[in-house]
Scaffold this motif. Structure first.
Motif, PDB file in Angstrom:
ATOM      1  N   GLN A 176       0.825  -1.203   0.000  1.00 37.12           N
ATOM      2  CA  GLN A 176       0.000   0.000   0.000  1.00 37.12           C
ATOM      3  C   GLN A 176       0.862   1.257   0.000  1.00 37.12           C
ATOM      4  O   GLN A 176       1.848   1.341   0.734  1.00 37.12           O
ATOM      5  CB  GLN A 176      -0.911   0.014   1.228  1.00 37.12           C
ATOM      6  CG  GLN A 176      -1.770  -1.235   1.373  1.00 37.12           C
ATOM      7  CD  GLN A 176      -2.753  -1.386   0.241  1.00 37.12           C
ATOM      8  OE1 GLN A 176      -3.501  -0.466  -0.072  1.00 37.12           O
ATOM      9  NE2 GLN A 176      -2.755  -2.554  -0.397  1.00 37.12           N
TER      10      GLN A 176
ATOM     11  N   HIS B 155       1.131   5.178   0.904  1.00 38.14           N
ATOM     12  CA  HIS B 155       0.550   6.228   1.749  1.00 38.14           C
ATOM     13  C   HIS B 155       1.204   7.542   1.321  1.00 38.14           C
ATOM     14  O   HIS B 155       2.355   7.807   1.664  1.00 38.14           O
ATOM     15  CB  HIS B 155       0.809   5.928   3.226  1.00 38.14           C
ATOM     16  CG  HIS B 155       0.251   4.604   3.668  1.00 38.14           C
ATOM     17  ND1 HIS B 155      -1.002   4.467   4.222  1.00 38.14           N
ATOM     18  CD2 HIS B 155       0.785   3.346   3.597  1.00 38.14           C
ATOM     19  CE1 HIS B 155      -1.219   3.184   4.493  1.00 38.14           C
ATOM     20  NE2 HIS B 155      -0.154   2.488   4.121  1.00 38.14           N
TER      21      HIS B 155
ATOM     22  N   TYR C 269       5.231   3.440   2.635  1.00 34.75           N
ATOM     23  CA  TYR C 269       4.586   2.214   2.183  1.00 34.75           C
ATOM     24  C   TYR C 269       4.291   1.306   3.376  1.00 34.75           C
ATOM     25  O   TYR C 269       4.977   1.347   4.400  1.00 34.75           O
ATOM     26  CB  TYR C 269       5.495   1.454   1.210  1.00 34.75           C
ATOM     27  CG  TYR C 269       5.812   2.212  -0.057  1.00 34.75           C
ATOM     28  CD1 TYR C 269       4.923   2.246  -1.115  1.00 34.75           C
ATOM     29  CD2 TYR C 269       7.032   2.900  -0.189  1.00 34.75           C
ATOM     30  CE1 TYR C 269       5.219   2.950  -2.285  1.00 34.75           C
ATOM     31  CE2 TYR C 269       7.337   3.606  -1.340  1.00 34.75           C
ATOM     32  CZ  TYR C 269       6.427   3.623  -2.391  1.00 34.75           C
ATOM     33  OH  TYR C 269       6.716   4.322  -3.541  1.00 34.75           O
TER      34      TYR C 269
ATOM     35  N   GLN D 102       0.118  -5.298   3.487  1.00 29.77           N
ATOM     36  CA  GLN D 102      -0.997  -6.090   3.998  1.00 29.77           C
ATOM     37  C   GLN D 102      -0.626  -7.551   3.775  1.00 29.77           C
ATOM     38  O   GLN D 102      -0.514  -8.004   2.649  1.00 29.77           O
ATOM     39  CB  GLN D 102      -2.288  -5.751   3.239  1.00 29.77           C
ATOM     40  CG  GLN D 102      -3.490  -6.533   3.702  1.00 29.77           C
ATOM     41  CD  GLN D 102      -4.721  -6.228   2.861  1.00 29.77           C
ATOM     42  OE1 GLN D 102      -4.771  -5.238   2.147  1.00 29.77           O
ATOM     43  NE2 GLN D 102      -5.719  -7.080   2.957  1.00 29.77           N
TER      44      GLN D 102
END
Length: 232
Positions: free
Chosen positions: A219, A221, A226, A229
């Motif tokens: 992910q 941000h 980063y 997950q």
């Protein structure tokens, strides 16, 4: 203290005031103490939503505060540190901190990190976080073999891709900045530009999608870094 209360443990008044001001602007209720023992007493009385904890306190180390806090509370913790030594950062995360910020820092960025962590913890909305369903792990780290498996398949990784993904796998859900990733992965290449992190993230995403076309576990941000997950 309510779900909006943020405990600031910082002995430098100017820093604490700037953090408190930024938190109030975003609707939080900051509470400030200057000593580690005070912080532990406050947290025992009633846990805040999150603790912003300076590593270098006058009475006891912030690392010791976190260790003792973890004996009775799982409240999220963000470390503030003036140290650039990687070992301090790793120790901080290993003893139960959720993130750390190196001084000097932007109070707005710190508040953004607070929001990310509270969102991840299910706090700040007045309701308890729902129980997470059982999920099969998508990543398997085999450190002795210097290999990482994704969905049961070994990834064909370069040295730096392996070290980068290993760092993210070892800190699931943690938002890690480019600087943090550079410190951990490219410590032997100090002249490397931080944009190389983005290039390697792009390469990793492509390799993950060769195994699962719909996979997007890394992910981004924006303006922060980063996170990974790790469960499907």
């Amino acid at each position: 203290m309510g779900e909006k209360t943020i405990l600031i443990v910082e002995d430098e008044a100017a820093i604490a005031e700037s953090i408190a001001f930024a938190l109030r602007k975003e609707g939080f209720e900051p509470r400030h103490v200057t000593l580690g023992e005070q912080a532990l007493a406050v947290a025992r009385e009633r846990a805040p939503a999150l603790v912003i904890l300076d590593v270098g306190l006058p009475d006891i180390s912030g690392l010791d505060v976190c260790r003792r806090l973890r004996q009775f509370s799982d409240v999220p913790v963000i470390f503030l540190t003036a140290r650039s030594d990687e070992i301090d950062r790793i120790v901080g995360l290993e003893i139960g901190a959720d993130d750390y910020v190196t001084k000097p820092f932007s109070p707005r960025e710190l508040v953004a990190r607070v929001r990310v962590i509270l969102r991840r913890a299910g706090a700040g909305n007045g309701a308890p976080a729902p129980a997470a369903p059982d999920r099969a792990p998508r990543f398997e780290l085999r450190a002795p073999e210097a290999r990482i498996l994704f969905a049961g398949q070994a990834l064909d990784l370069t040295r730096y891709e392996y070290l980068l993904l290993k760092t993210l796998v070892e800190h699931p859900g943690h938002v890690m900045s480019r600087a943090q990733l550079m410190d951990r992965v490219w410590s032997d290449a100090p002249d490397t530009l931080d944009r190389t992190v983005d290039a390697h993230i792009k390469s990793l995403r492509a390799k993950l999608r060769t195994i699962d076309e719909s996979a997007d576990p890394i992910q981004t941000h924006r303006g922060m870094g980063y996170s990974l997950q790790t469960s499907a």
